[in-house]
Design a protein around this motif. Structure first.
Motif, PDB file in Angstrom:
ATOM      1  N   GLU A 101       3.442  33.016   7.873  1.00  0.00           N
ATOM      2  CA  GLU A 101       3.236  31.671   8.436  1.00  0.00           C
ATOM      3  C   GLU A 101       2.510  31.735   9.785  1.00  0.00           C
ATOM      4  OE1 GLU A 101       7.056  29.333   6.414  1.00  0.00           O
ATOM      5  OE2 GLU A 101       7.284  30.297   8.379  1.00  0.00           O
ATOM      6  N   ASP A 102       2.606  32.914  10.465  1.00  0.00           N
ATOM      7  CA  ASP A 102       1.895  33.101  11.738  1.00  0.00           C
ATOM      8  C   ASP A 102       0.469  33.597  11.537  1.00  0.00           C
ATOM      9  OD1 ASP A 102       3.971  32.244  13.292  1.00  0.00           O
ATOM     10  OD2 ASP A 102       4.794  34.244  13.646  1.00  0.00           O
ATOM     11  N   GLY A 103       0.044  33.783  10.254  1.00  0.00           N
ATOM     12  CA  GLY A 103      -1.351  34.134  10.007  1.00  0.00           C
ATOM     13  C   GLY A 103      -1.597  35.439   9.287  1.00  0.00           C
ATOM     14  N   TYR A 104      -0.559  36.236   9.029  1.00  0.00           N
ATOM     15  CA  TYR A 104      -0.762  37.490   8.306  1.00  0.00           C
ATOM     16  C   TYR A 104      -1.077  37.214   6.831  1.00  0.00           C
ATOM     17  CZ  TYR A 104       0.799  40.486  12.159  1.00  0.00           C
ATOM     18  OH  TYR A 104       0.895  41.144  13.350  1.00  0.00           O
ATOM     19  N   SER A 105      -1.815  38.105   6.198  1.00  0.00           N
ATOM     20  CA  SER A 105      -2.204  37.959   4.793  1.00  0.00           C
ATOM     21  C   SER A 105      -1.013  38.217   3.870  1.00  0.00           C
ATOM     22  CB  SER A 105      -3.327  38.941   4.457  1.00  0.00           C
ATOM     23  OG  SER A 105      -3.476  39.085   3.048  1.00  0.00           O
ATOM     24  N   PHE A 106      -0.743  37.249   2.996  1.00  0.00           N
ATOM     25  CA  PHE A 106       0.324  37.419   2.015  1.00  0.00           C
ATOM     26  C   PHE A 106      -0.019  38.584   1.092  1.00  0.00           C
ATOM     27  CE2 PHE A 106       3.993  35.069   0.122  1.00  0.00           C
ATOM     28  CZ  PHE A 106       4.232  35.923  -0.930  1.00  0.00           C
TER      29      PHE A 106
END
Length: 452
Positions: free
Chosen positions: A206-211
């Protein structure tokens, strides 16, 4: 034997082959009532049958056509006899088949491409008609043979006739098995660790890391690192896809872009993100983390079974008492540990048809012997240690009237049922509209389809 193989393959053929788009109709082979059989149906069915029997039985086009005509005759008269098939029941069968196709091919898109349909609604519509006809056939046949039974004297006569013709069947070796199961469960601390880790991963995404990258690094799903379905944790699914219930329920409760809270399934704990909603389909990514079971916990479960087995063999405890006291398996715990054969729904297993893994564990046992404790798992359900008792074993043998009475009784009943359906067919053919293509009028049928 030949008739049984034709019947089974015919059912599979109508479900599979008829779902394909008919680009070109090459001629009508026969019309039975309002039901049409195409020349291409016969050819496709013949190829399907040859693949299944590997050329072991010689079956002519005329024999195939006659079996198809019997099915169409049953379907036609089911409608005349007002046989009722509920829409919900048909849809259940359709869902089951679509789930099977999707699971086999990987996605609904591949299923549609394979069978030549524009969209899922077209596929469902075609399968609905196929399944409805199959249910009508089943119900009509059941109504014909509903009250058929056999007497002991009929069973005896059937057996004597087989014996006289030196045509007694051979029955394979059969065994009965019972089990004691110790299910392996992770500790509460390990479960909490996994849930906490998934919550941290969710926050990072949710903070921007790739799922996708998080899935590759953390997921225990073996498909994550593949190039096919499941790559990077990505799956395409519908409500009828062959995914576990918990997975689909969460996936279809989320909005596009939303990430779920950690949830549990038989595989472990997951988080899901919906990447894209496409009508009835959803592209989702997931991360699976399976709680670890320590070697100490595994050794403890195995040691418990070693102790139980020793007490049974020494005679200080019966196997049945041990099942009630110690087994974790719900299905067999209250059945003296007896394992039901899923194919026949009784306790006997044909050694030649058993699961290879189970066969390897029990094939060399004698009646009354018990396996050493061994590890087993049911993917998506549970991990366990178990011991298995071989309760009884019969060697392969020629049918014996006393020992095999139940089997011979069933064979007698099947024969009488087939004769009843054949007698019904002979009568119904006379008052049913039937038109046979000139190419098939040369056939010699058992029944008077040509009404000569």
């Amino acid at each position: 034997m030949k008739k049984n193989i034709i019947g089974i393959t015919l059912l599979l053929f109508f479900i599979g082959a008829k779902a394909q788009e008919r680009i070109k109709i090459d001629g009508v082979a026969v019309v039975v009532g309002k039901n049409i059989v195409l020349d291409s149906d016969i050819e496709k069915f013949k190829k399907e049958l040859q693949q299944r029997i590997e050329g072991k039985i010689d079956i002519t086009d005329c024999e195939i056509l006659e079996e198809v005509m019997i099915q169409k005759l049953l379907a036609h008269h089911a409608v005349i006899d007002s046989i009722v098939v509920a829409e919900a029941e048909v849809n259940t069968e359709v869902d089951r088949n679509i789930s099977f196709f999707t699971q086999q091919l990987g996605s609904m898109e591949k299923v549609l491409k394979m069978y030549g349909f524009n969209d899922e609604d077209d596929l469902r519509s075609e399968l609905f008609e196929i399944q409805k006809e199959q249910l009508l056939i089943r119900r009509e046949r059941a109504s014909i043979i509903d009250k058929i039974d056999v007497t002991p004297e009929e069973v005896r006569t059937y057996f004597r006739n087989l014996e006289k013709d030196t045509n007694l069947p051979e029955f394979s070796a059969e065994i009965e098995l019972a089990q004691i199961v110790k299910t392996l469960k992770p500790s509460e601390a390990e479960t909490n660790r996994v849930i906490s880790k998934l919550k941290d991963i969710k926050l990072e995404i949710e903070d921007g890391y790739s799922f996708r990258l998080k899935a590759i690094i953390n997921s225990d799903d073996p498909a994550v690192s593949s190039n096919g379905a499941g790559s990077g944790g990505l799956y395409t699914l519908t409500r009828t896809s062959g995914f576990i219930k918990e997975f689909k329920e969460v996936a279809f409760s989320l909005d596009e872009g939303e990430i779920s809270e950690p949830f549990e399934s038989g595989f472990g704990f997951h988080i899901i993100q919906v990447e894209k909603i496409k009508g009835q389909e959803r592209d989702v990514r997931h991360i699976l983390i399976q709680p670890k079971i320590t070697s100490e916990e595994m050794n403890a479960a195995k040691a418990e079974l070693v102790k139980i087995r020793k007490e049974i063999l020494e005679g200080t405890m019966t196997f049945e008492d041990a099942v009630i006291q110690f087994s974790d398996d719900i299905e067999t715990k209250h059945n003296r540990g007896l394992i039901l054969n899923p194919e026949s729904n009784d306790t006997r297993f044909d050694l030649t048809l058993m699961d290879p893994n189970l066969y390897g564990k029990v094939s060399n046992l004698k009646a009354g012997e018990i396996t050493e404790p061994y590890y087993d798992e049911v993917r998506g359900e549970s991990k366990m240690f178990k011991i298995i008792l071989l309760k009884s074993k019969s060697d392969a043998h020629v049918a014996n009237f006393i020992k095999d009475y139940e089997k011979i009784q069933q064979l007698t009943l099947q024969k009488k049922q087939e004769e009843t359906v054949e007698k019904w067919s002979k009568t119904k053919i006379l008052d049913t509209y039937i038109k046979i293509n000139e190419d098939f009028k040369k056939c010699t049928f058992k029944n008077n389809w040509k009404k000569e």
